[in-house]
Write an enzyme that holds these catalytic residues in place. Structure first.
Site, PDB file in Angstrom:
ATOM      1  N   ARG A 102     -17.333 -48.471  16.727  1.00 19.84           N
ATOM      2  CA  ARG A 102     -16.426 -47.379  17.121  1.00 19.84           C
ATOM      3  C   ARG A 102     -17.293 -46.198  17.511  1.00 19.84           C
ATOM      4  O   ARG A 102     -18.076 -45.706  16.688  1.00 19.84           O
ATOM      5  CB  ARG A 102     -15.498 -46.991  15.974  1.00 19.84           C
ATOM      6  CG  ARG A 102     -14.869 -45.612  16.186  1.00 19.84           C
ATOM      7  CD  ARG A 102     -13.766 -45.298  15.215  1.00 19.84           C
ATOM      8  NE  ARG A 102     -12.585 -46.107  15.488  1.00 19.84           N
ATOM      9  CZ  ARG A 102     -11.369 -45.838  15.005  1.00 19.84           C
ATOM     10  NH1 ARG A 102     -11.181 -44.797  14.225  1.00 19.84           N
ATOM     11  NH2 ARG A 102     -10.352 -46.622  15.284  1.00 19.84           N
ATOM     12  N   GLN A 132      -6.378 -52.281  18.523  1.00 17.70           N
ATOM     13  CA  GLN A 132      -5.084 -51.689  18.190  1.00 17.70           C
ATOM     14  C   GLN A 132      -3.975 -52.353  19.006  1.00 17.70           C
ATOM     15  O   GLN A 132      -2.925 -52.708  18.471  1.00 17.70           O
ATOM     16  CB  GLN A 132      -5.124 -50.185  18.471  1.00 17.70           C
ATOM     17  CG  GLN A 132      -3.812 -49.480  18.192  1.00 17.70           C
ATOM     18  CD  GLN A 132      -3.462 -49.454  16.716  1.00 17.70           C
ATOM     19  OE1 GLN A 132      -4.257 -49.015  15.894  1.00 17.70           O
ATOM     20  NE2 GLN A 132      -2.277 -49.927  16.344  1.00 17.70           N
ATOM     21  N   ASP A 224       0.931 -41.306  20.794  1.00 18.86           N
ATOM     22  CA  ASP A 224      -0.342 -41.167  20.085  1.00 18.86           C
ATOM     23  C   ASP A 224      -0.616 -39.670  19.958  1.00 18.86           C
ATOM     24  O   ASP A 224       0.027 -38.848  20.630  1.00 18.86           O
ATOM     25  CB  ASP A 224      -1.448 -41.876  20.892  1.00 18.86           C
ATOM     26  CG  ASP A 224      -2.815 -41.816  20.211  1.00 18.86           C
ATOM     27  OD1 ASP A 224      -2.875 -41.577  18.991  1.00 18.86           O
ATOM     28  OD2 ASP A 224      -3.832 -42.023  20.913  1.00 18.86           O
ATOM     29  N   CYS A 264      -0.152 -45.679  16.832  1.00 20.52           N
ATOM     30  CA  CYS A 264      -1.352 -46.315  16.272  1.00 20.52           C
ATOM     31  C   CYS A 264      -1.772 -45.661  14.961  1.00 20.52           C
ATOM     32  O   CYS A 264      -2.465 -46.285  14.162  1.00 20.52           O
ATOM     33  CB  CYS A 264      -2.487 -46.279  17.282  1.00 20.52           C
ATOM     34  SG  CYS A 264      -2.913 -44.604  17.828  1.00 20.52           S
ATOM     35  N   ARG A 292      -3.293 -54.809  12.064  1.00 24.79           N
ATOM     36  CA  ARG A 292      -4.708 -54.658  12.425  1.00 24.79           C
ATOM     37  C   ARG A 292      -5.531 -55.718  11.694  1.00 24.79           C
ATOM     38  O   ARG A 292      -6.441 -56.315  12.259  1.00 24.79           O
ATOM     39  CB  ARG A 292      -5.212 -53.256  12.038  1.00 24.79           C
ATOM     40  CG  ARG A 292      -4.561 -52.107  12.778  1.00 24.79           C
ATOM     41  CD  ARG A 292      -4.891 -52.123  14.247  1.00 24.79           C
ATOM     42  NE  ARG A 292      -6.329 -52.058  14.487  1.00 24.79           N
ATOM     43  CZ  ARG A 292      -7.061 -50.940  14.445  1.00 24.79           C
ATOM     44  NH1 ARG A 292      -6.491 -49.778  14.200  1.00 24.79           N
ATOM     45  NH2 ARG A 292      -8.364 -50.971  14.679  1.00 24.79           N
TER      46      ARG A 292
HETATM   47  N1   CP Z   1      -5.328 -46.640  14.529  1.00 26.37           N
HETATM   48  C1   CP Z   1      -6.604 -46.524  14.133  1.00 26.37           C
HETATM   49  O1   CP Z   1      -7.550 -47.008  14.786  1.00 26.37           O
HETATM   50  O2   CP Z   1      -6.762 -45.883  12.947  1.00 26.37           O
HETATM   51  P1   CP Z   1      -8.115 -45.369  12.300  1.00 26.37           P
HETATM   52  O3   CP Z   1      -8.645 -44.269  13.168  1.00 26.37           O
HETATM   53  O4   CP Z   1      -7.733 -44.899  10.928  1.00 26.37           O
HETATM   54  O5   CP Z   1      -9.086 -46.508  12.239  1.00 26.37           O
HETATM   55  N1  NVA Z   2      -6.422 -41.593  20.665  1.00 30.62           N
HETATM   56  C1  NVA Z   2      -6.824 -41.544  19.277  1.00 30.62           C
HETATM   57  C2  NVA Z   2      -6.613 -42.873  18.633  1.00 30.62           C
HETATM   58  C3  NVA Z   2      -6.934 -42.919  17.166  1.00 30.62           C
HETATM   59  C4  NVA Z   2      -6.788 -44.274  16.573  1.00 30.62           C
HETATM   60  C5  NVA Z   2      -8.274 -41.115  19.193  1.00 30.62           C
HETATM   61  O1  NVA Z   2      -9.086 -41.581  19.997  1.00 30.62           O
HETATM   62  O2  NVA Z   2      -8.600 -40.300  18.338  1.00 30.62           O
END
Ligand code: CP
Ligand code: NVA
Length: 305
Positions: A102, A132, A224, A264, A292
């Protein structure tokens, strides 16, 4: 499939197979049937952004599959001090059987996948969030009994979720409507790719600035946060611009009566969605969060099994 980075690169057949496996793994998990498909294998999980769901679901999922997850915060590994993606990839492939990452720049994930001779899973970049959307498709299937032909409406920021939703809908045969304010529209290259995918699927993609047009007759309504990770400084400005895109009871009433509400998470009640919608009877947000786990187990079993 070596990596899982974008639903645009995943075929409709691969998406269907992942969803079938996710549903099977979930059903067997509920019955207490264990699968140690990844016994003796290790997954490195690189995080340069915060996470609740992604971290916990990957760690628990890997453990349930008999494998070993390693949490690698960029604050602690040398990547965070300037070691290259190339060297990181070449070292990690000697120890691990897969990498989940990530991070901010999507290109970093593409580079990692190119250099590492082990599977790489995209657990969110500034551009995409495919894990997601796989879980979201599983959730829609569970609630609607099908995917093909449903109308999916996304209201809000033209961000990583909007992008992956377009790709996912095209691959799973849903019609998709995206309502985004002009100044925050989706990435142009992603839109072009998505249009190609929709042409192939024969389904419809609507891109509009009008949330009512998008939500009209929808089976699935999704939003979102307006302030994604890394955009904290734009918070005040964004909250002003996006207010007409708030998913509240009035806007939601334009969807089908049995429409489901999805997010999400993390959610900011009173901004992108009101309490009466997100905590109302049509909301499926916690099923979505749970999935998830099951969807990512399917991804890991497929790539690393
Ligand atoms: N939806 C999602 O990816 O949540 P987190 O940021 O908590 O991992
Ligand atoms: N769009 C949001 C999604 C979080 C799961 C972000 O990137 O922070």
């Amino acid at each position: 499939m070596k990596d899982f980075i974008s639903l645009h690169d995943t075929t409709a057949e691969e998406v269907e197979a992942l969803l079938k496996l996710a549903l099977k793994l979930k059903d067997e998990n509920k019955k207490g049937i264990e699968h140690h498909i990844l016994k003796g294998k290790s997954l490195g999980m690189i995080f340069t952004k915060s996470s609740t769901r992604t971290r916990v679901s990957f760690e628990v999922g890997m453990t349930q599959l008999g494998g070993y997850p390693l949490f690698l915060s960029s604050n602690d590994i040398q990547l965070g001090r300037g070691e290259t993606i190339y060297d990181t990839a070449k070292v990690l492939e000697r120890f691990l059987d897969g990498i989940m990452i990530r991070t901010f720049a999507h290109q970093d994930v593409l580079d990692l996948a190119e250099y590492a001779n082990i599977p790489v899973i995209n657990a969110l970049t500034d551009l995409l969030h495919p894990c997601q959307v796989l879980a979201d498709l599983q959730t829609i299937y569970e609630h609607k009994g099908k995917l093909e032909g449903l109308k999916f409406a996304y209201i809000g920021d033209g961000n990583n979720m909007a992008h992956s939703i377009m790709y996912g809908c095209a691959k799973a045969g849903l019609d998709c409507a995206i309502a985004v304010p002009k100044a925050y529209s989706c990435d142009a290259e992603v839109v072009e790719n998505a249009k190609d995918d929709f042409k192939k699927s024969g389904r419809t993609l609507i891109l509009t600035e009008d949330p009512v047009e998008a939500i009209k007759g929808a089976d699935v309504v999704y939003t979102d946060t307006w302030v994604s990770m890394g955009m904290e400084e734009e918070k005040e400005e964004r909250r002003k611009v996006f207010m007409p895109y708030q998913v509240n009871k009035e806007l939601f009433s334009h969807a089908k009566d049995d429409a489901i509400f999805m997010h999400c998470l993390p959610a900011y009640r009173g901004f992108e969605v009101t309490e009466d919608v997100i905590d109302g009877p049509n909301s499926v947000i916690f099923d979505e969060a749970e999935n998830r786990l099951h969807a990512q187990k399917a991804v890991m079993a497929t790539l690393m099994g």
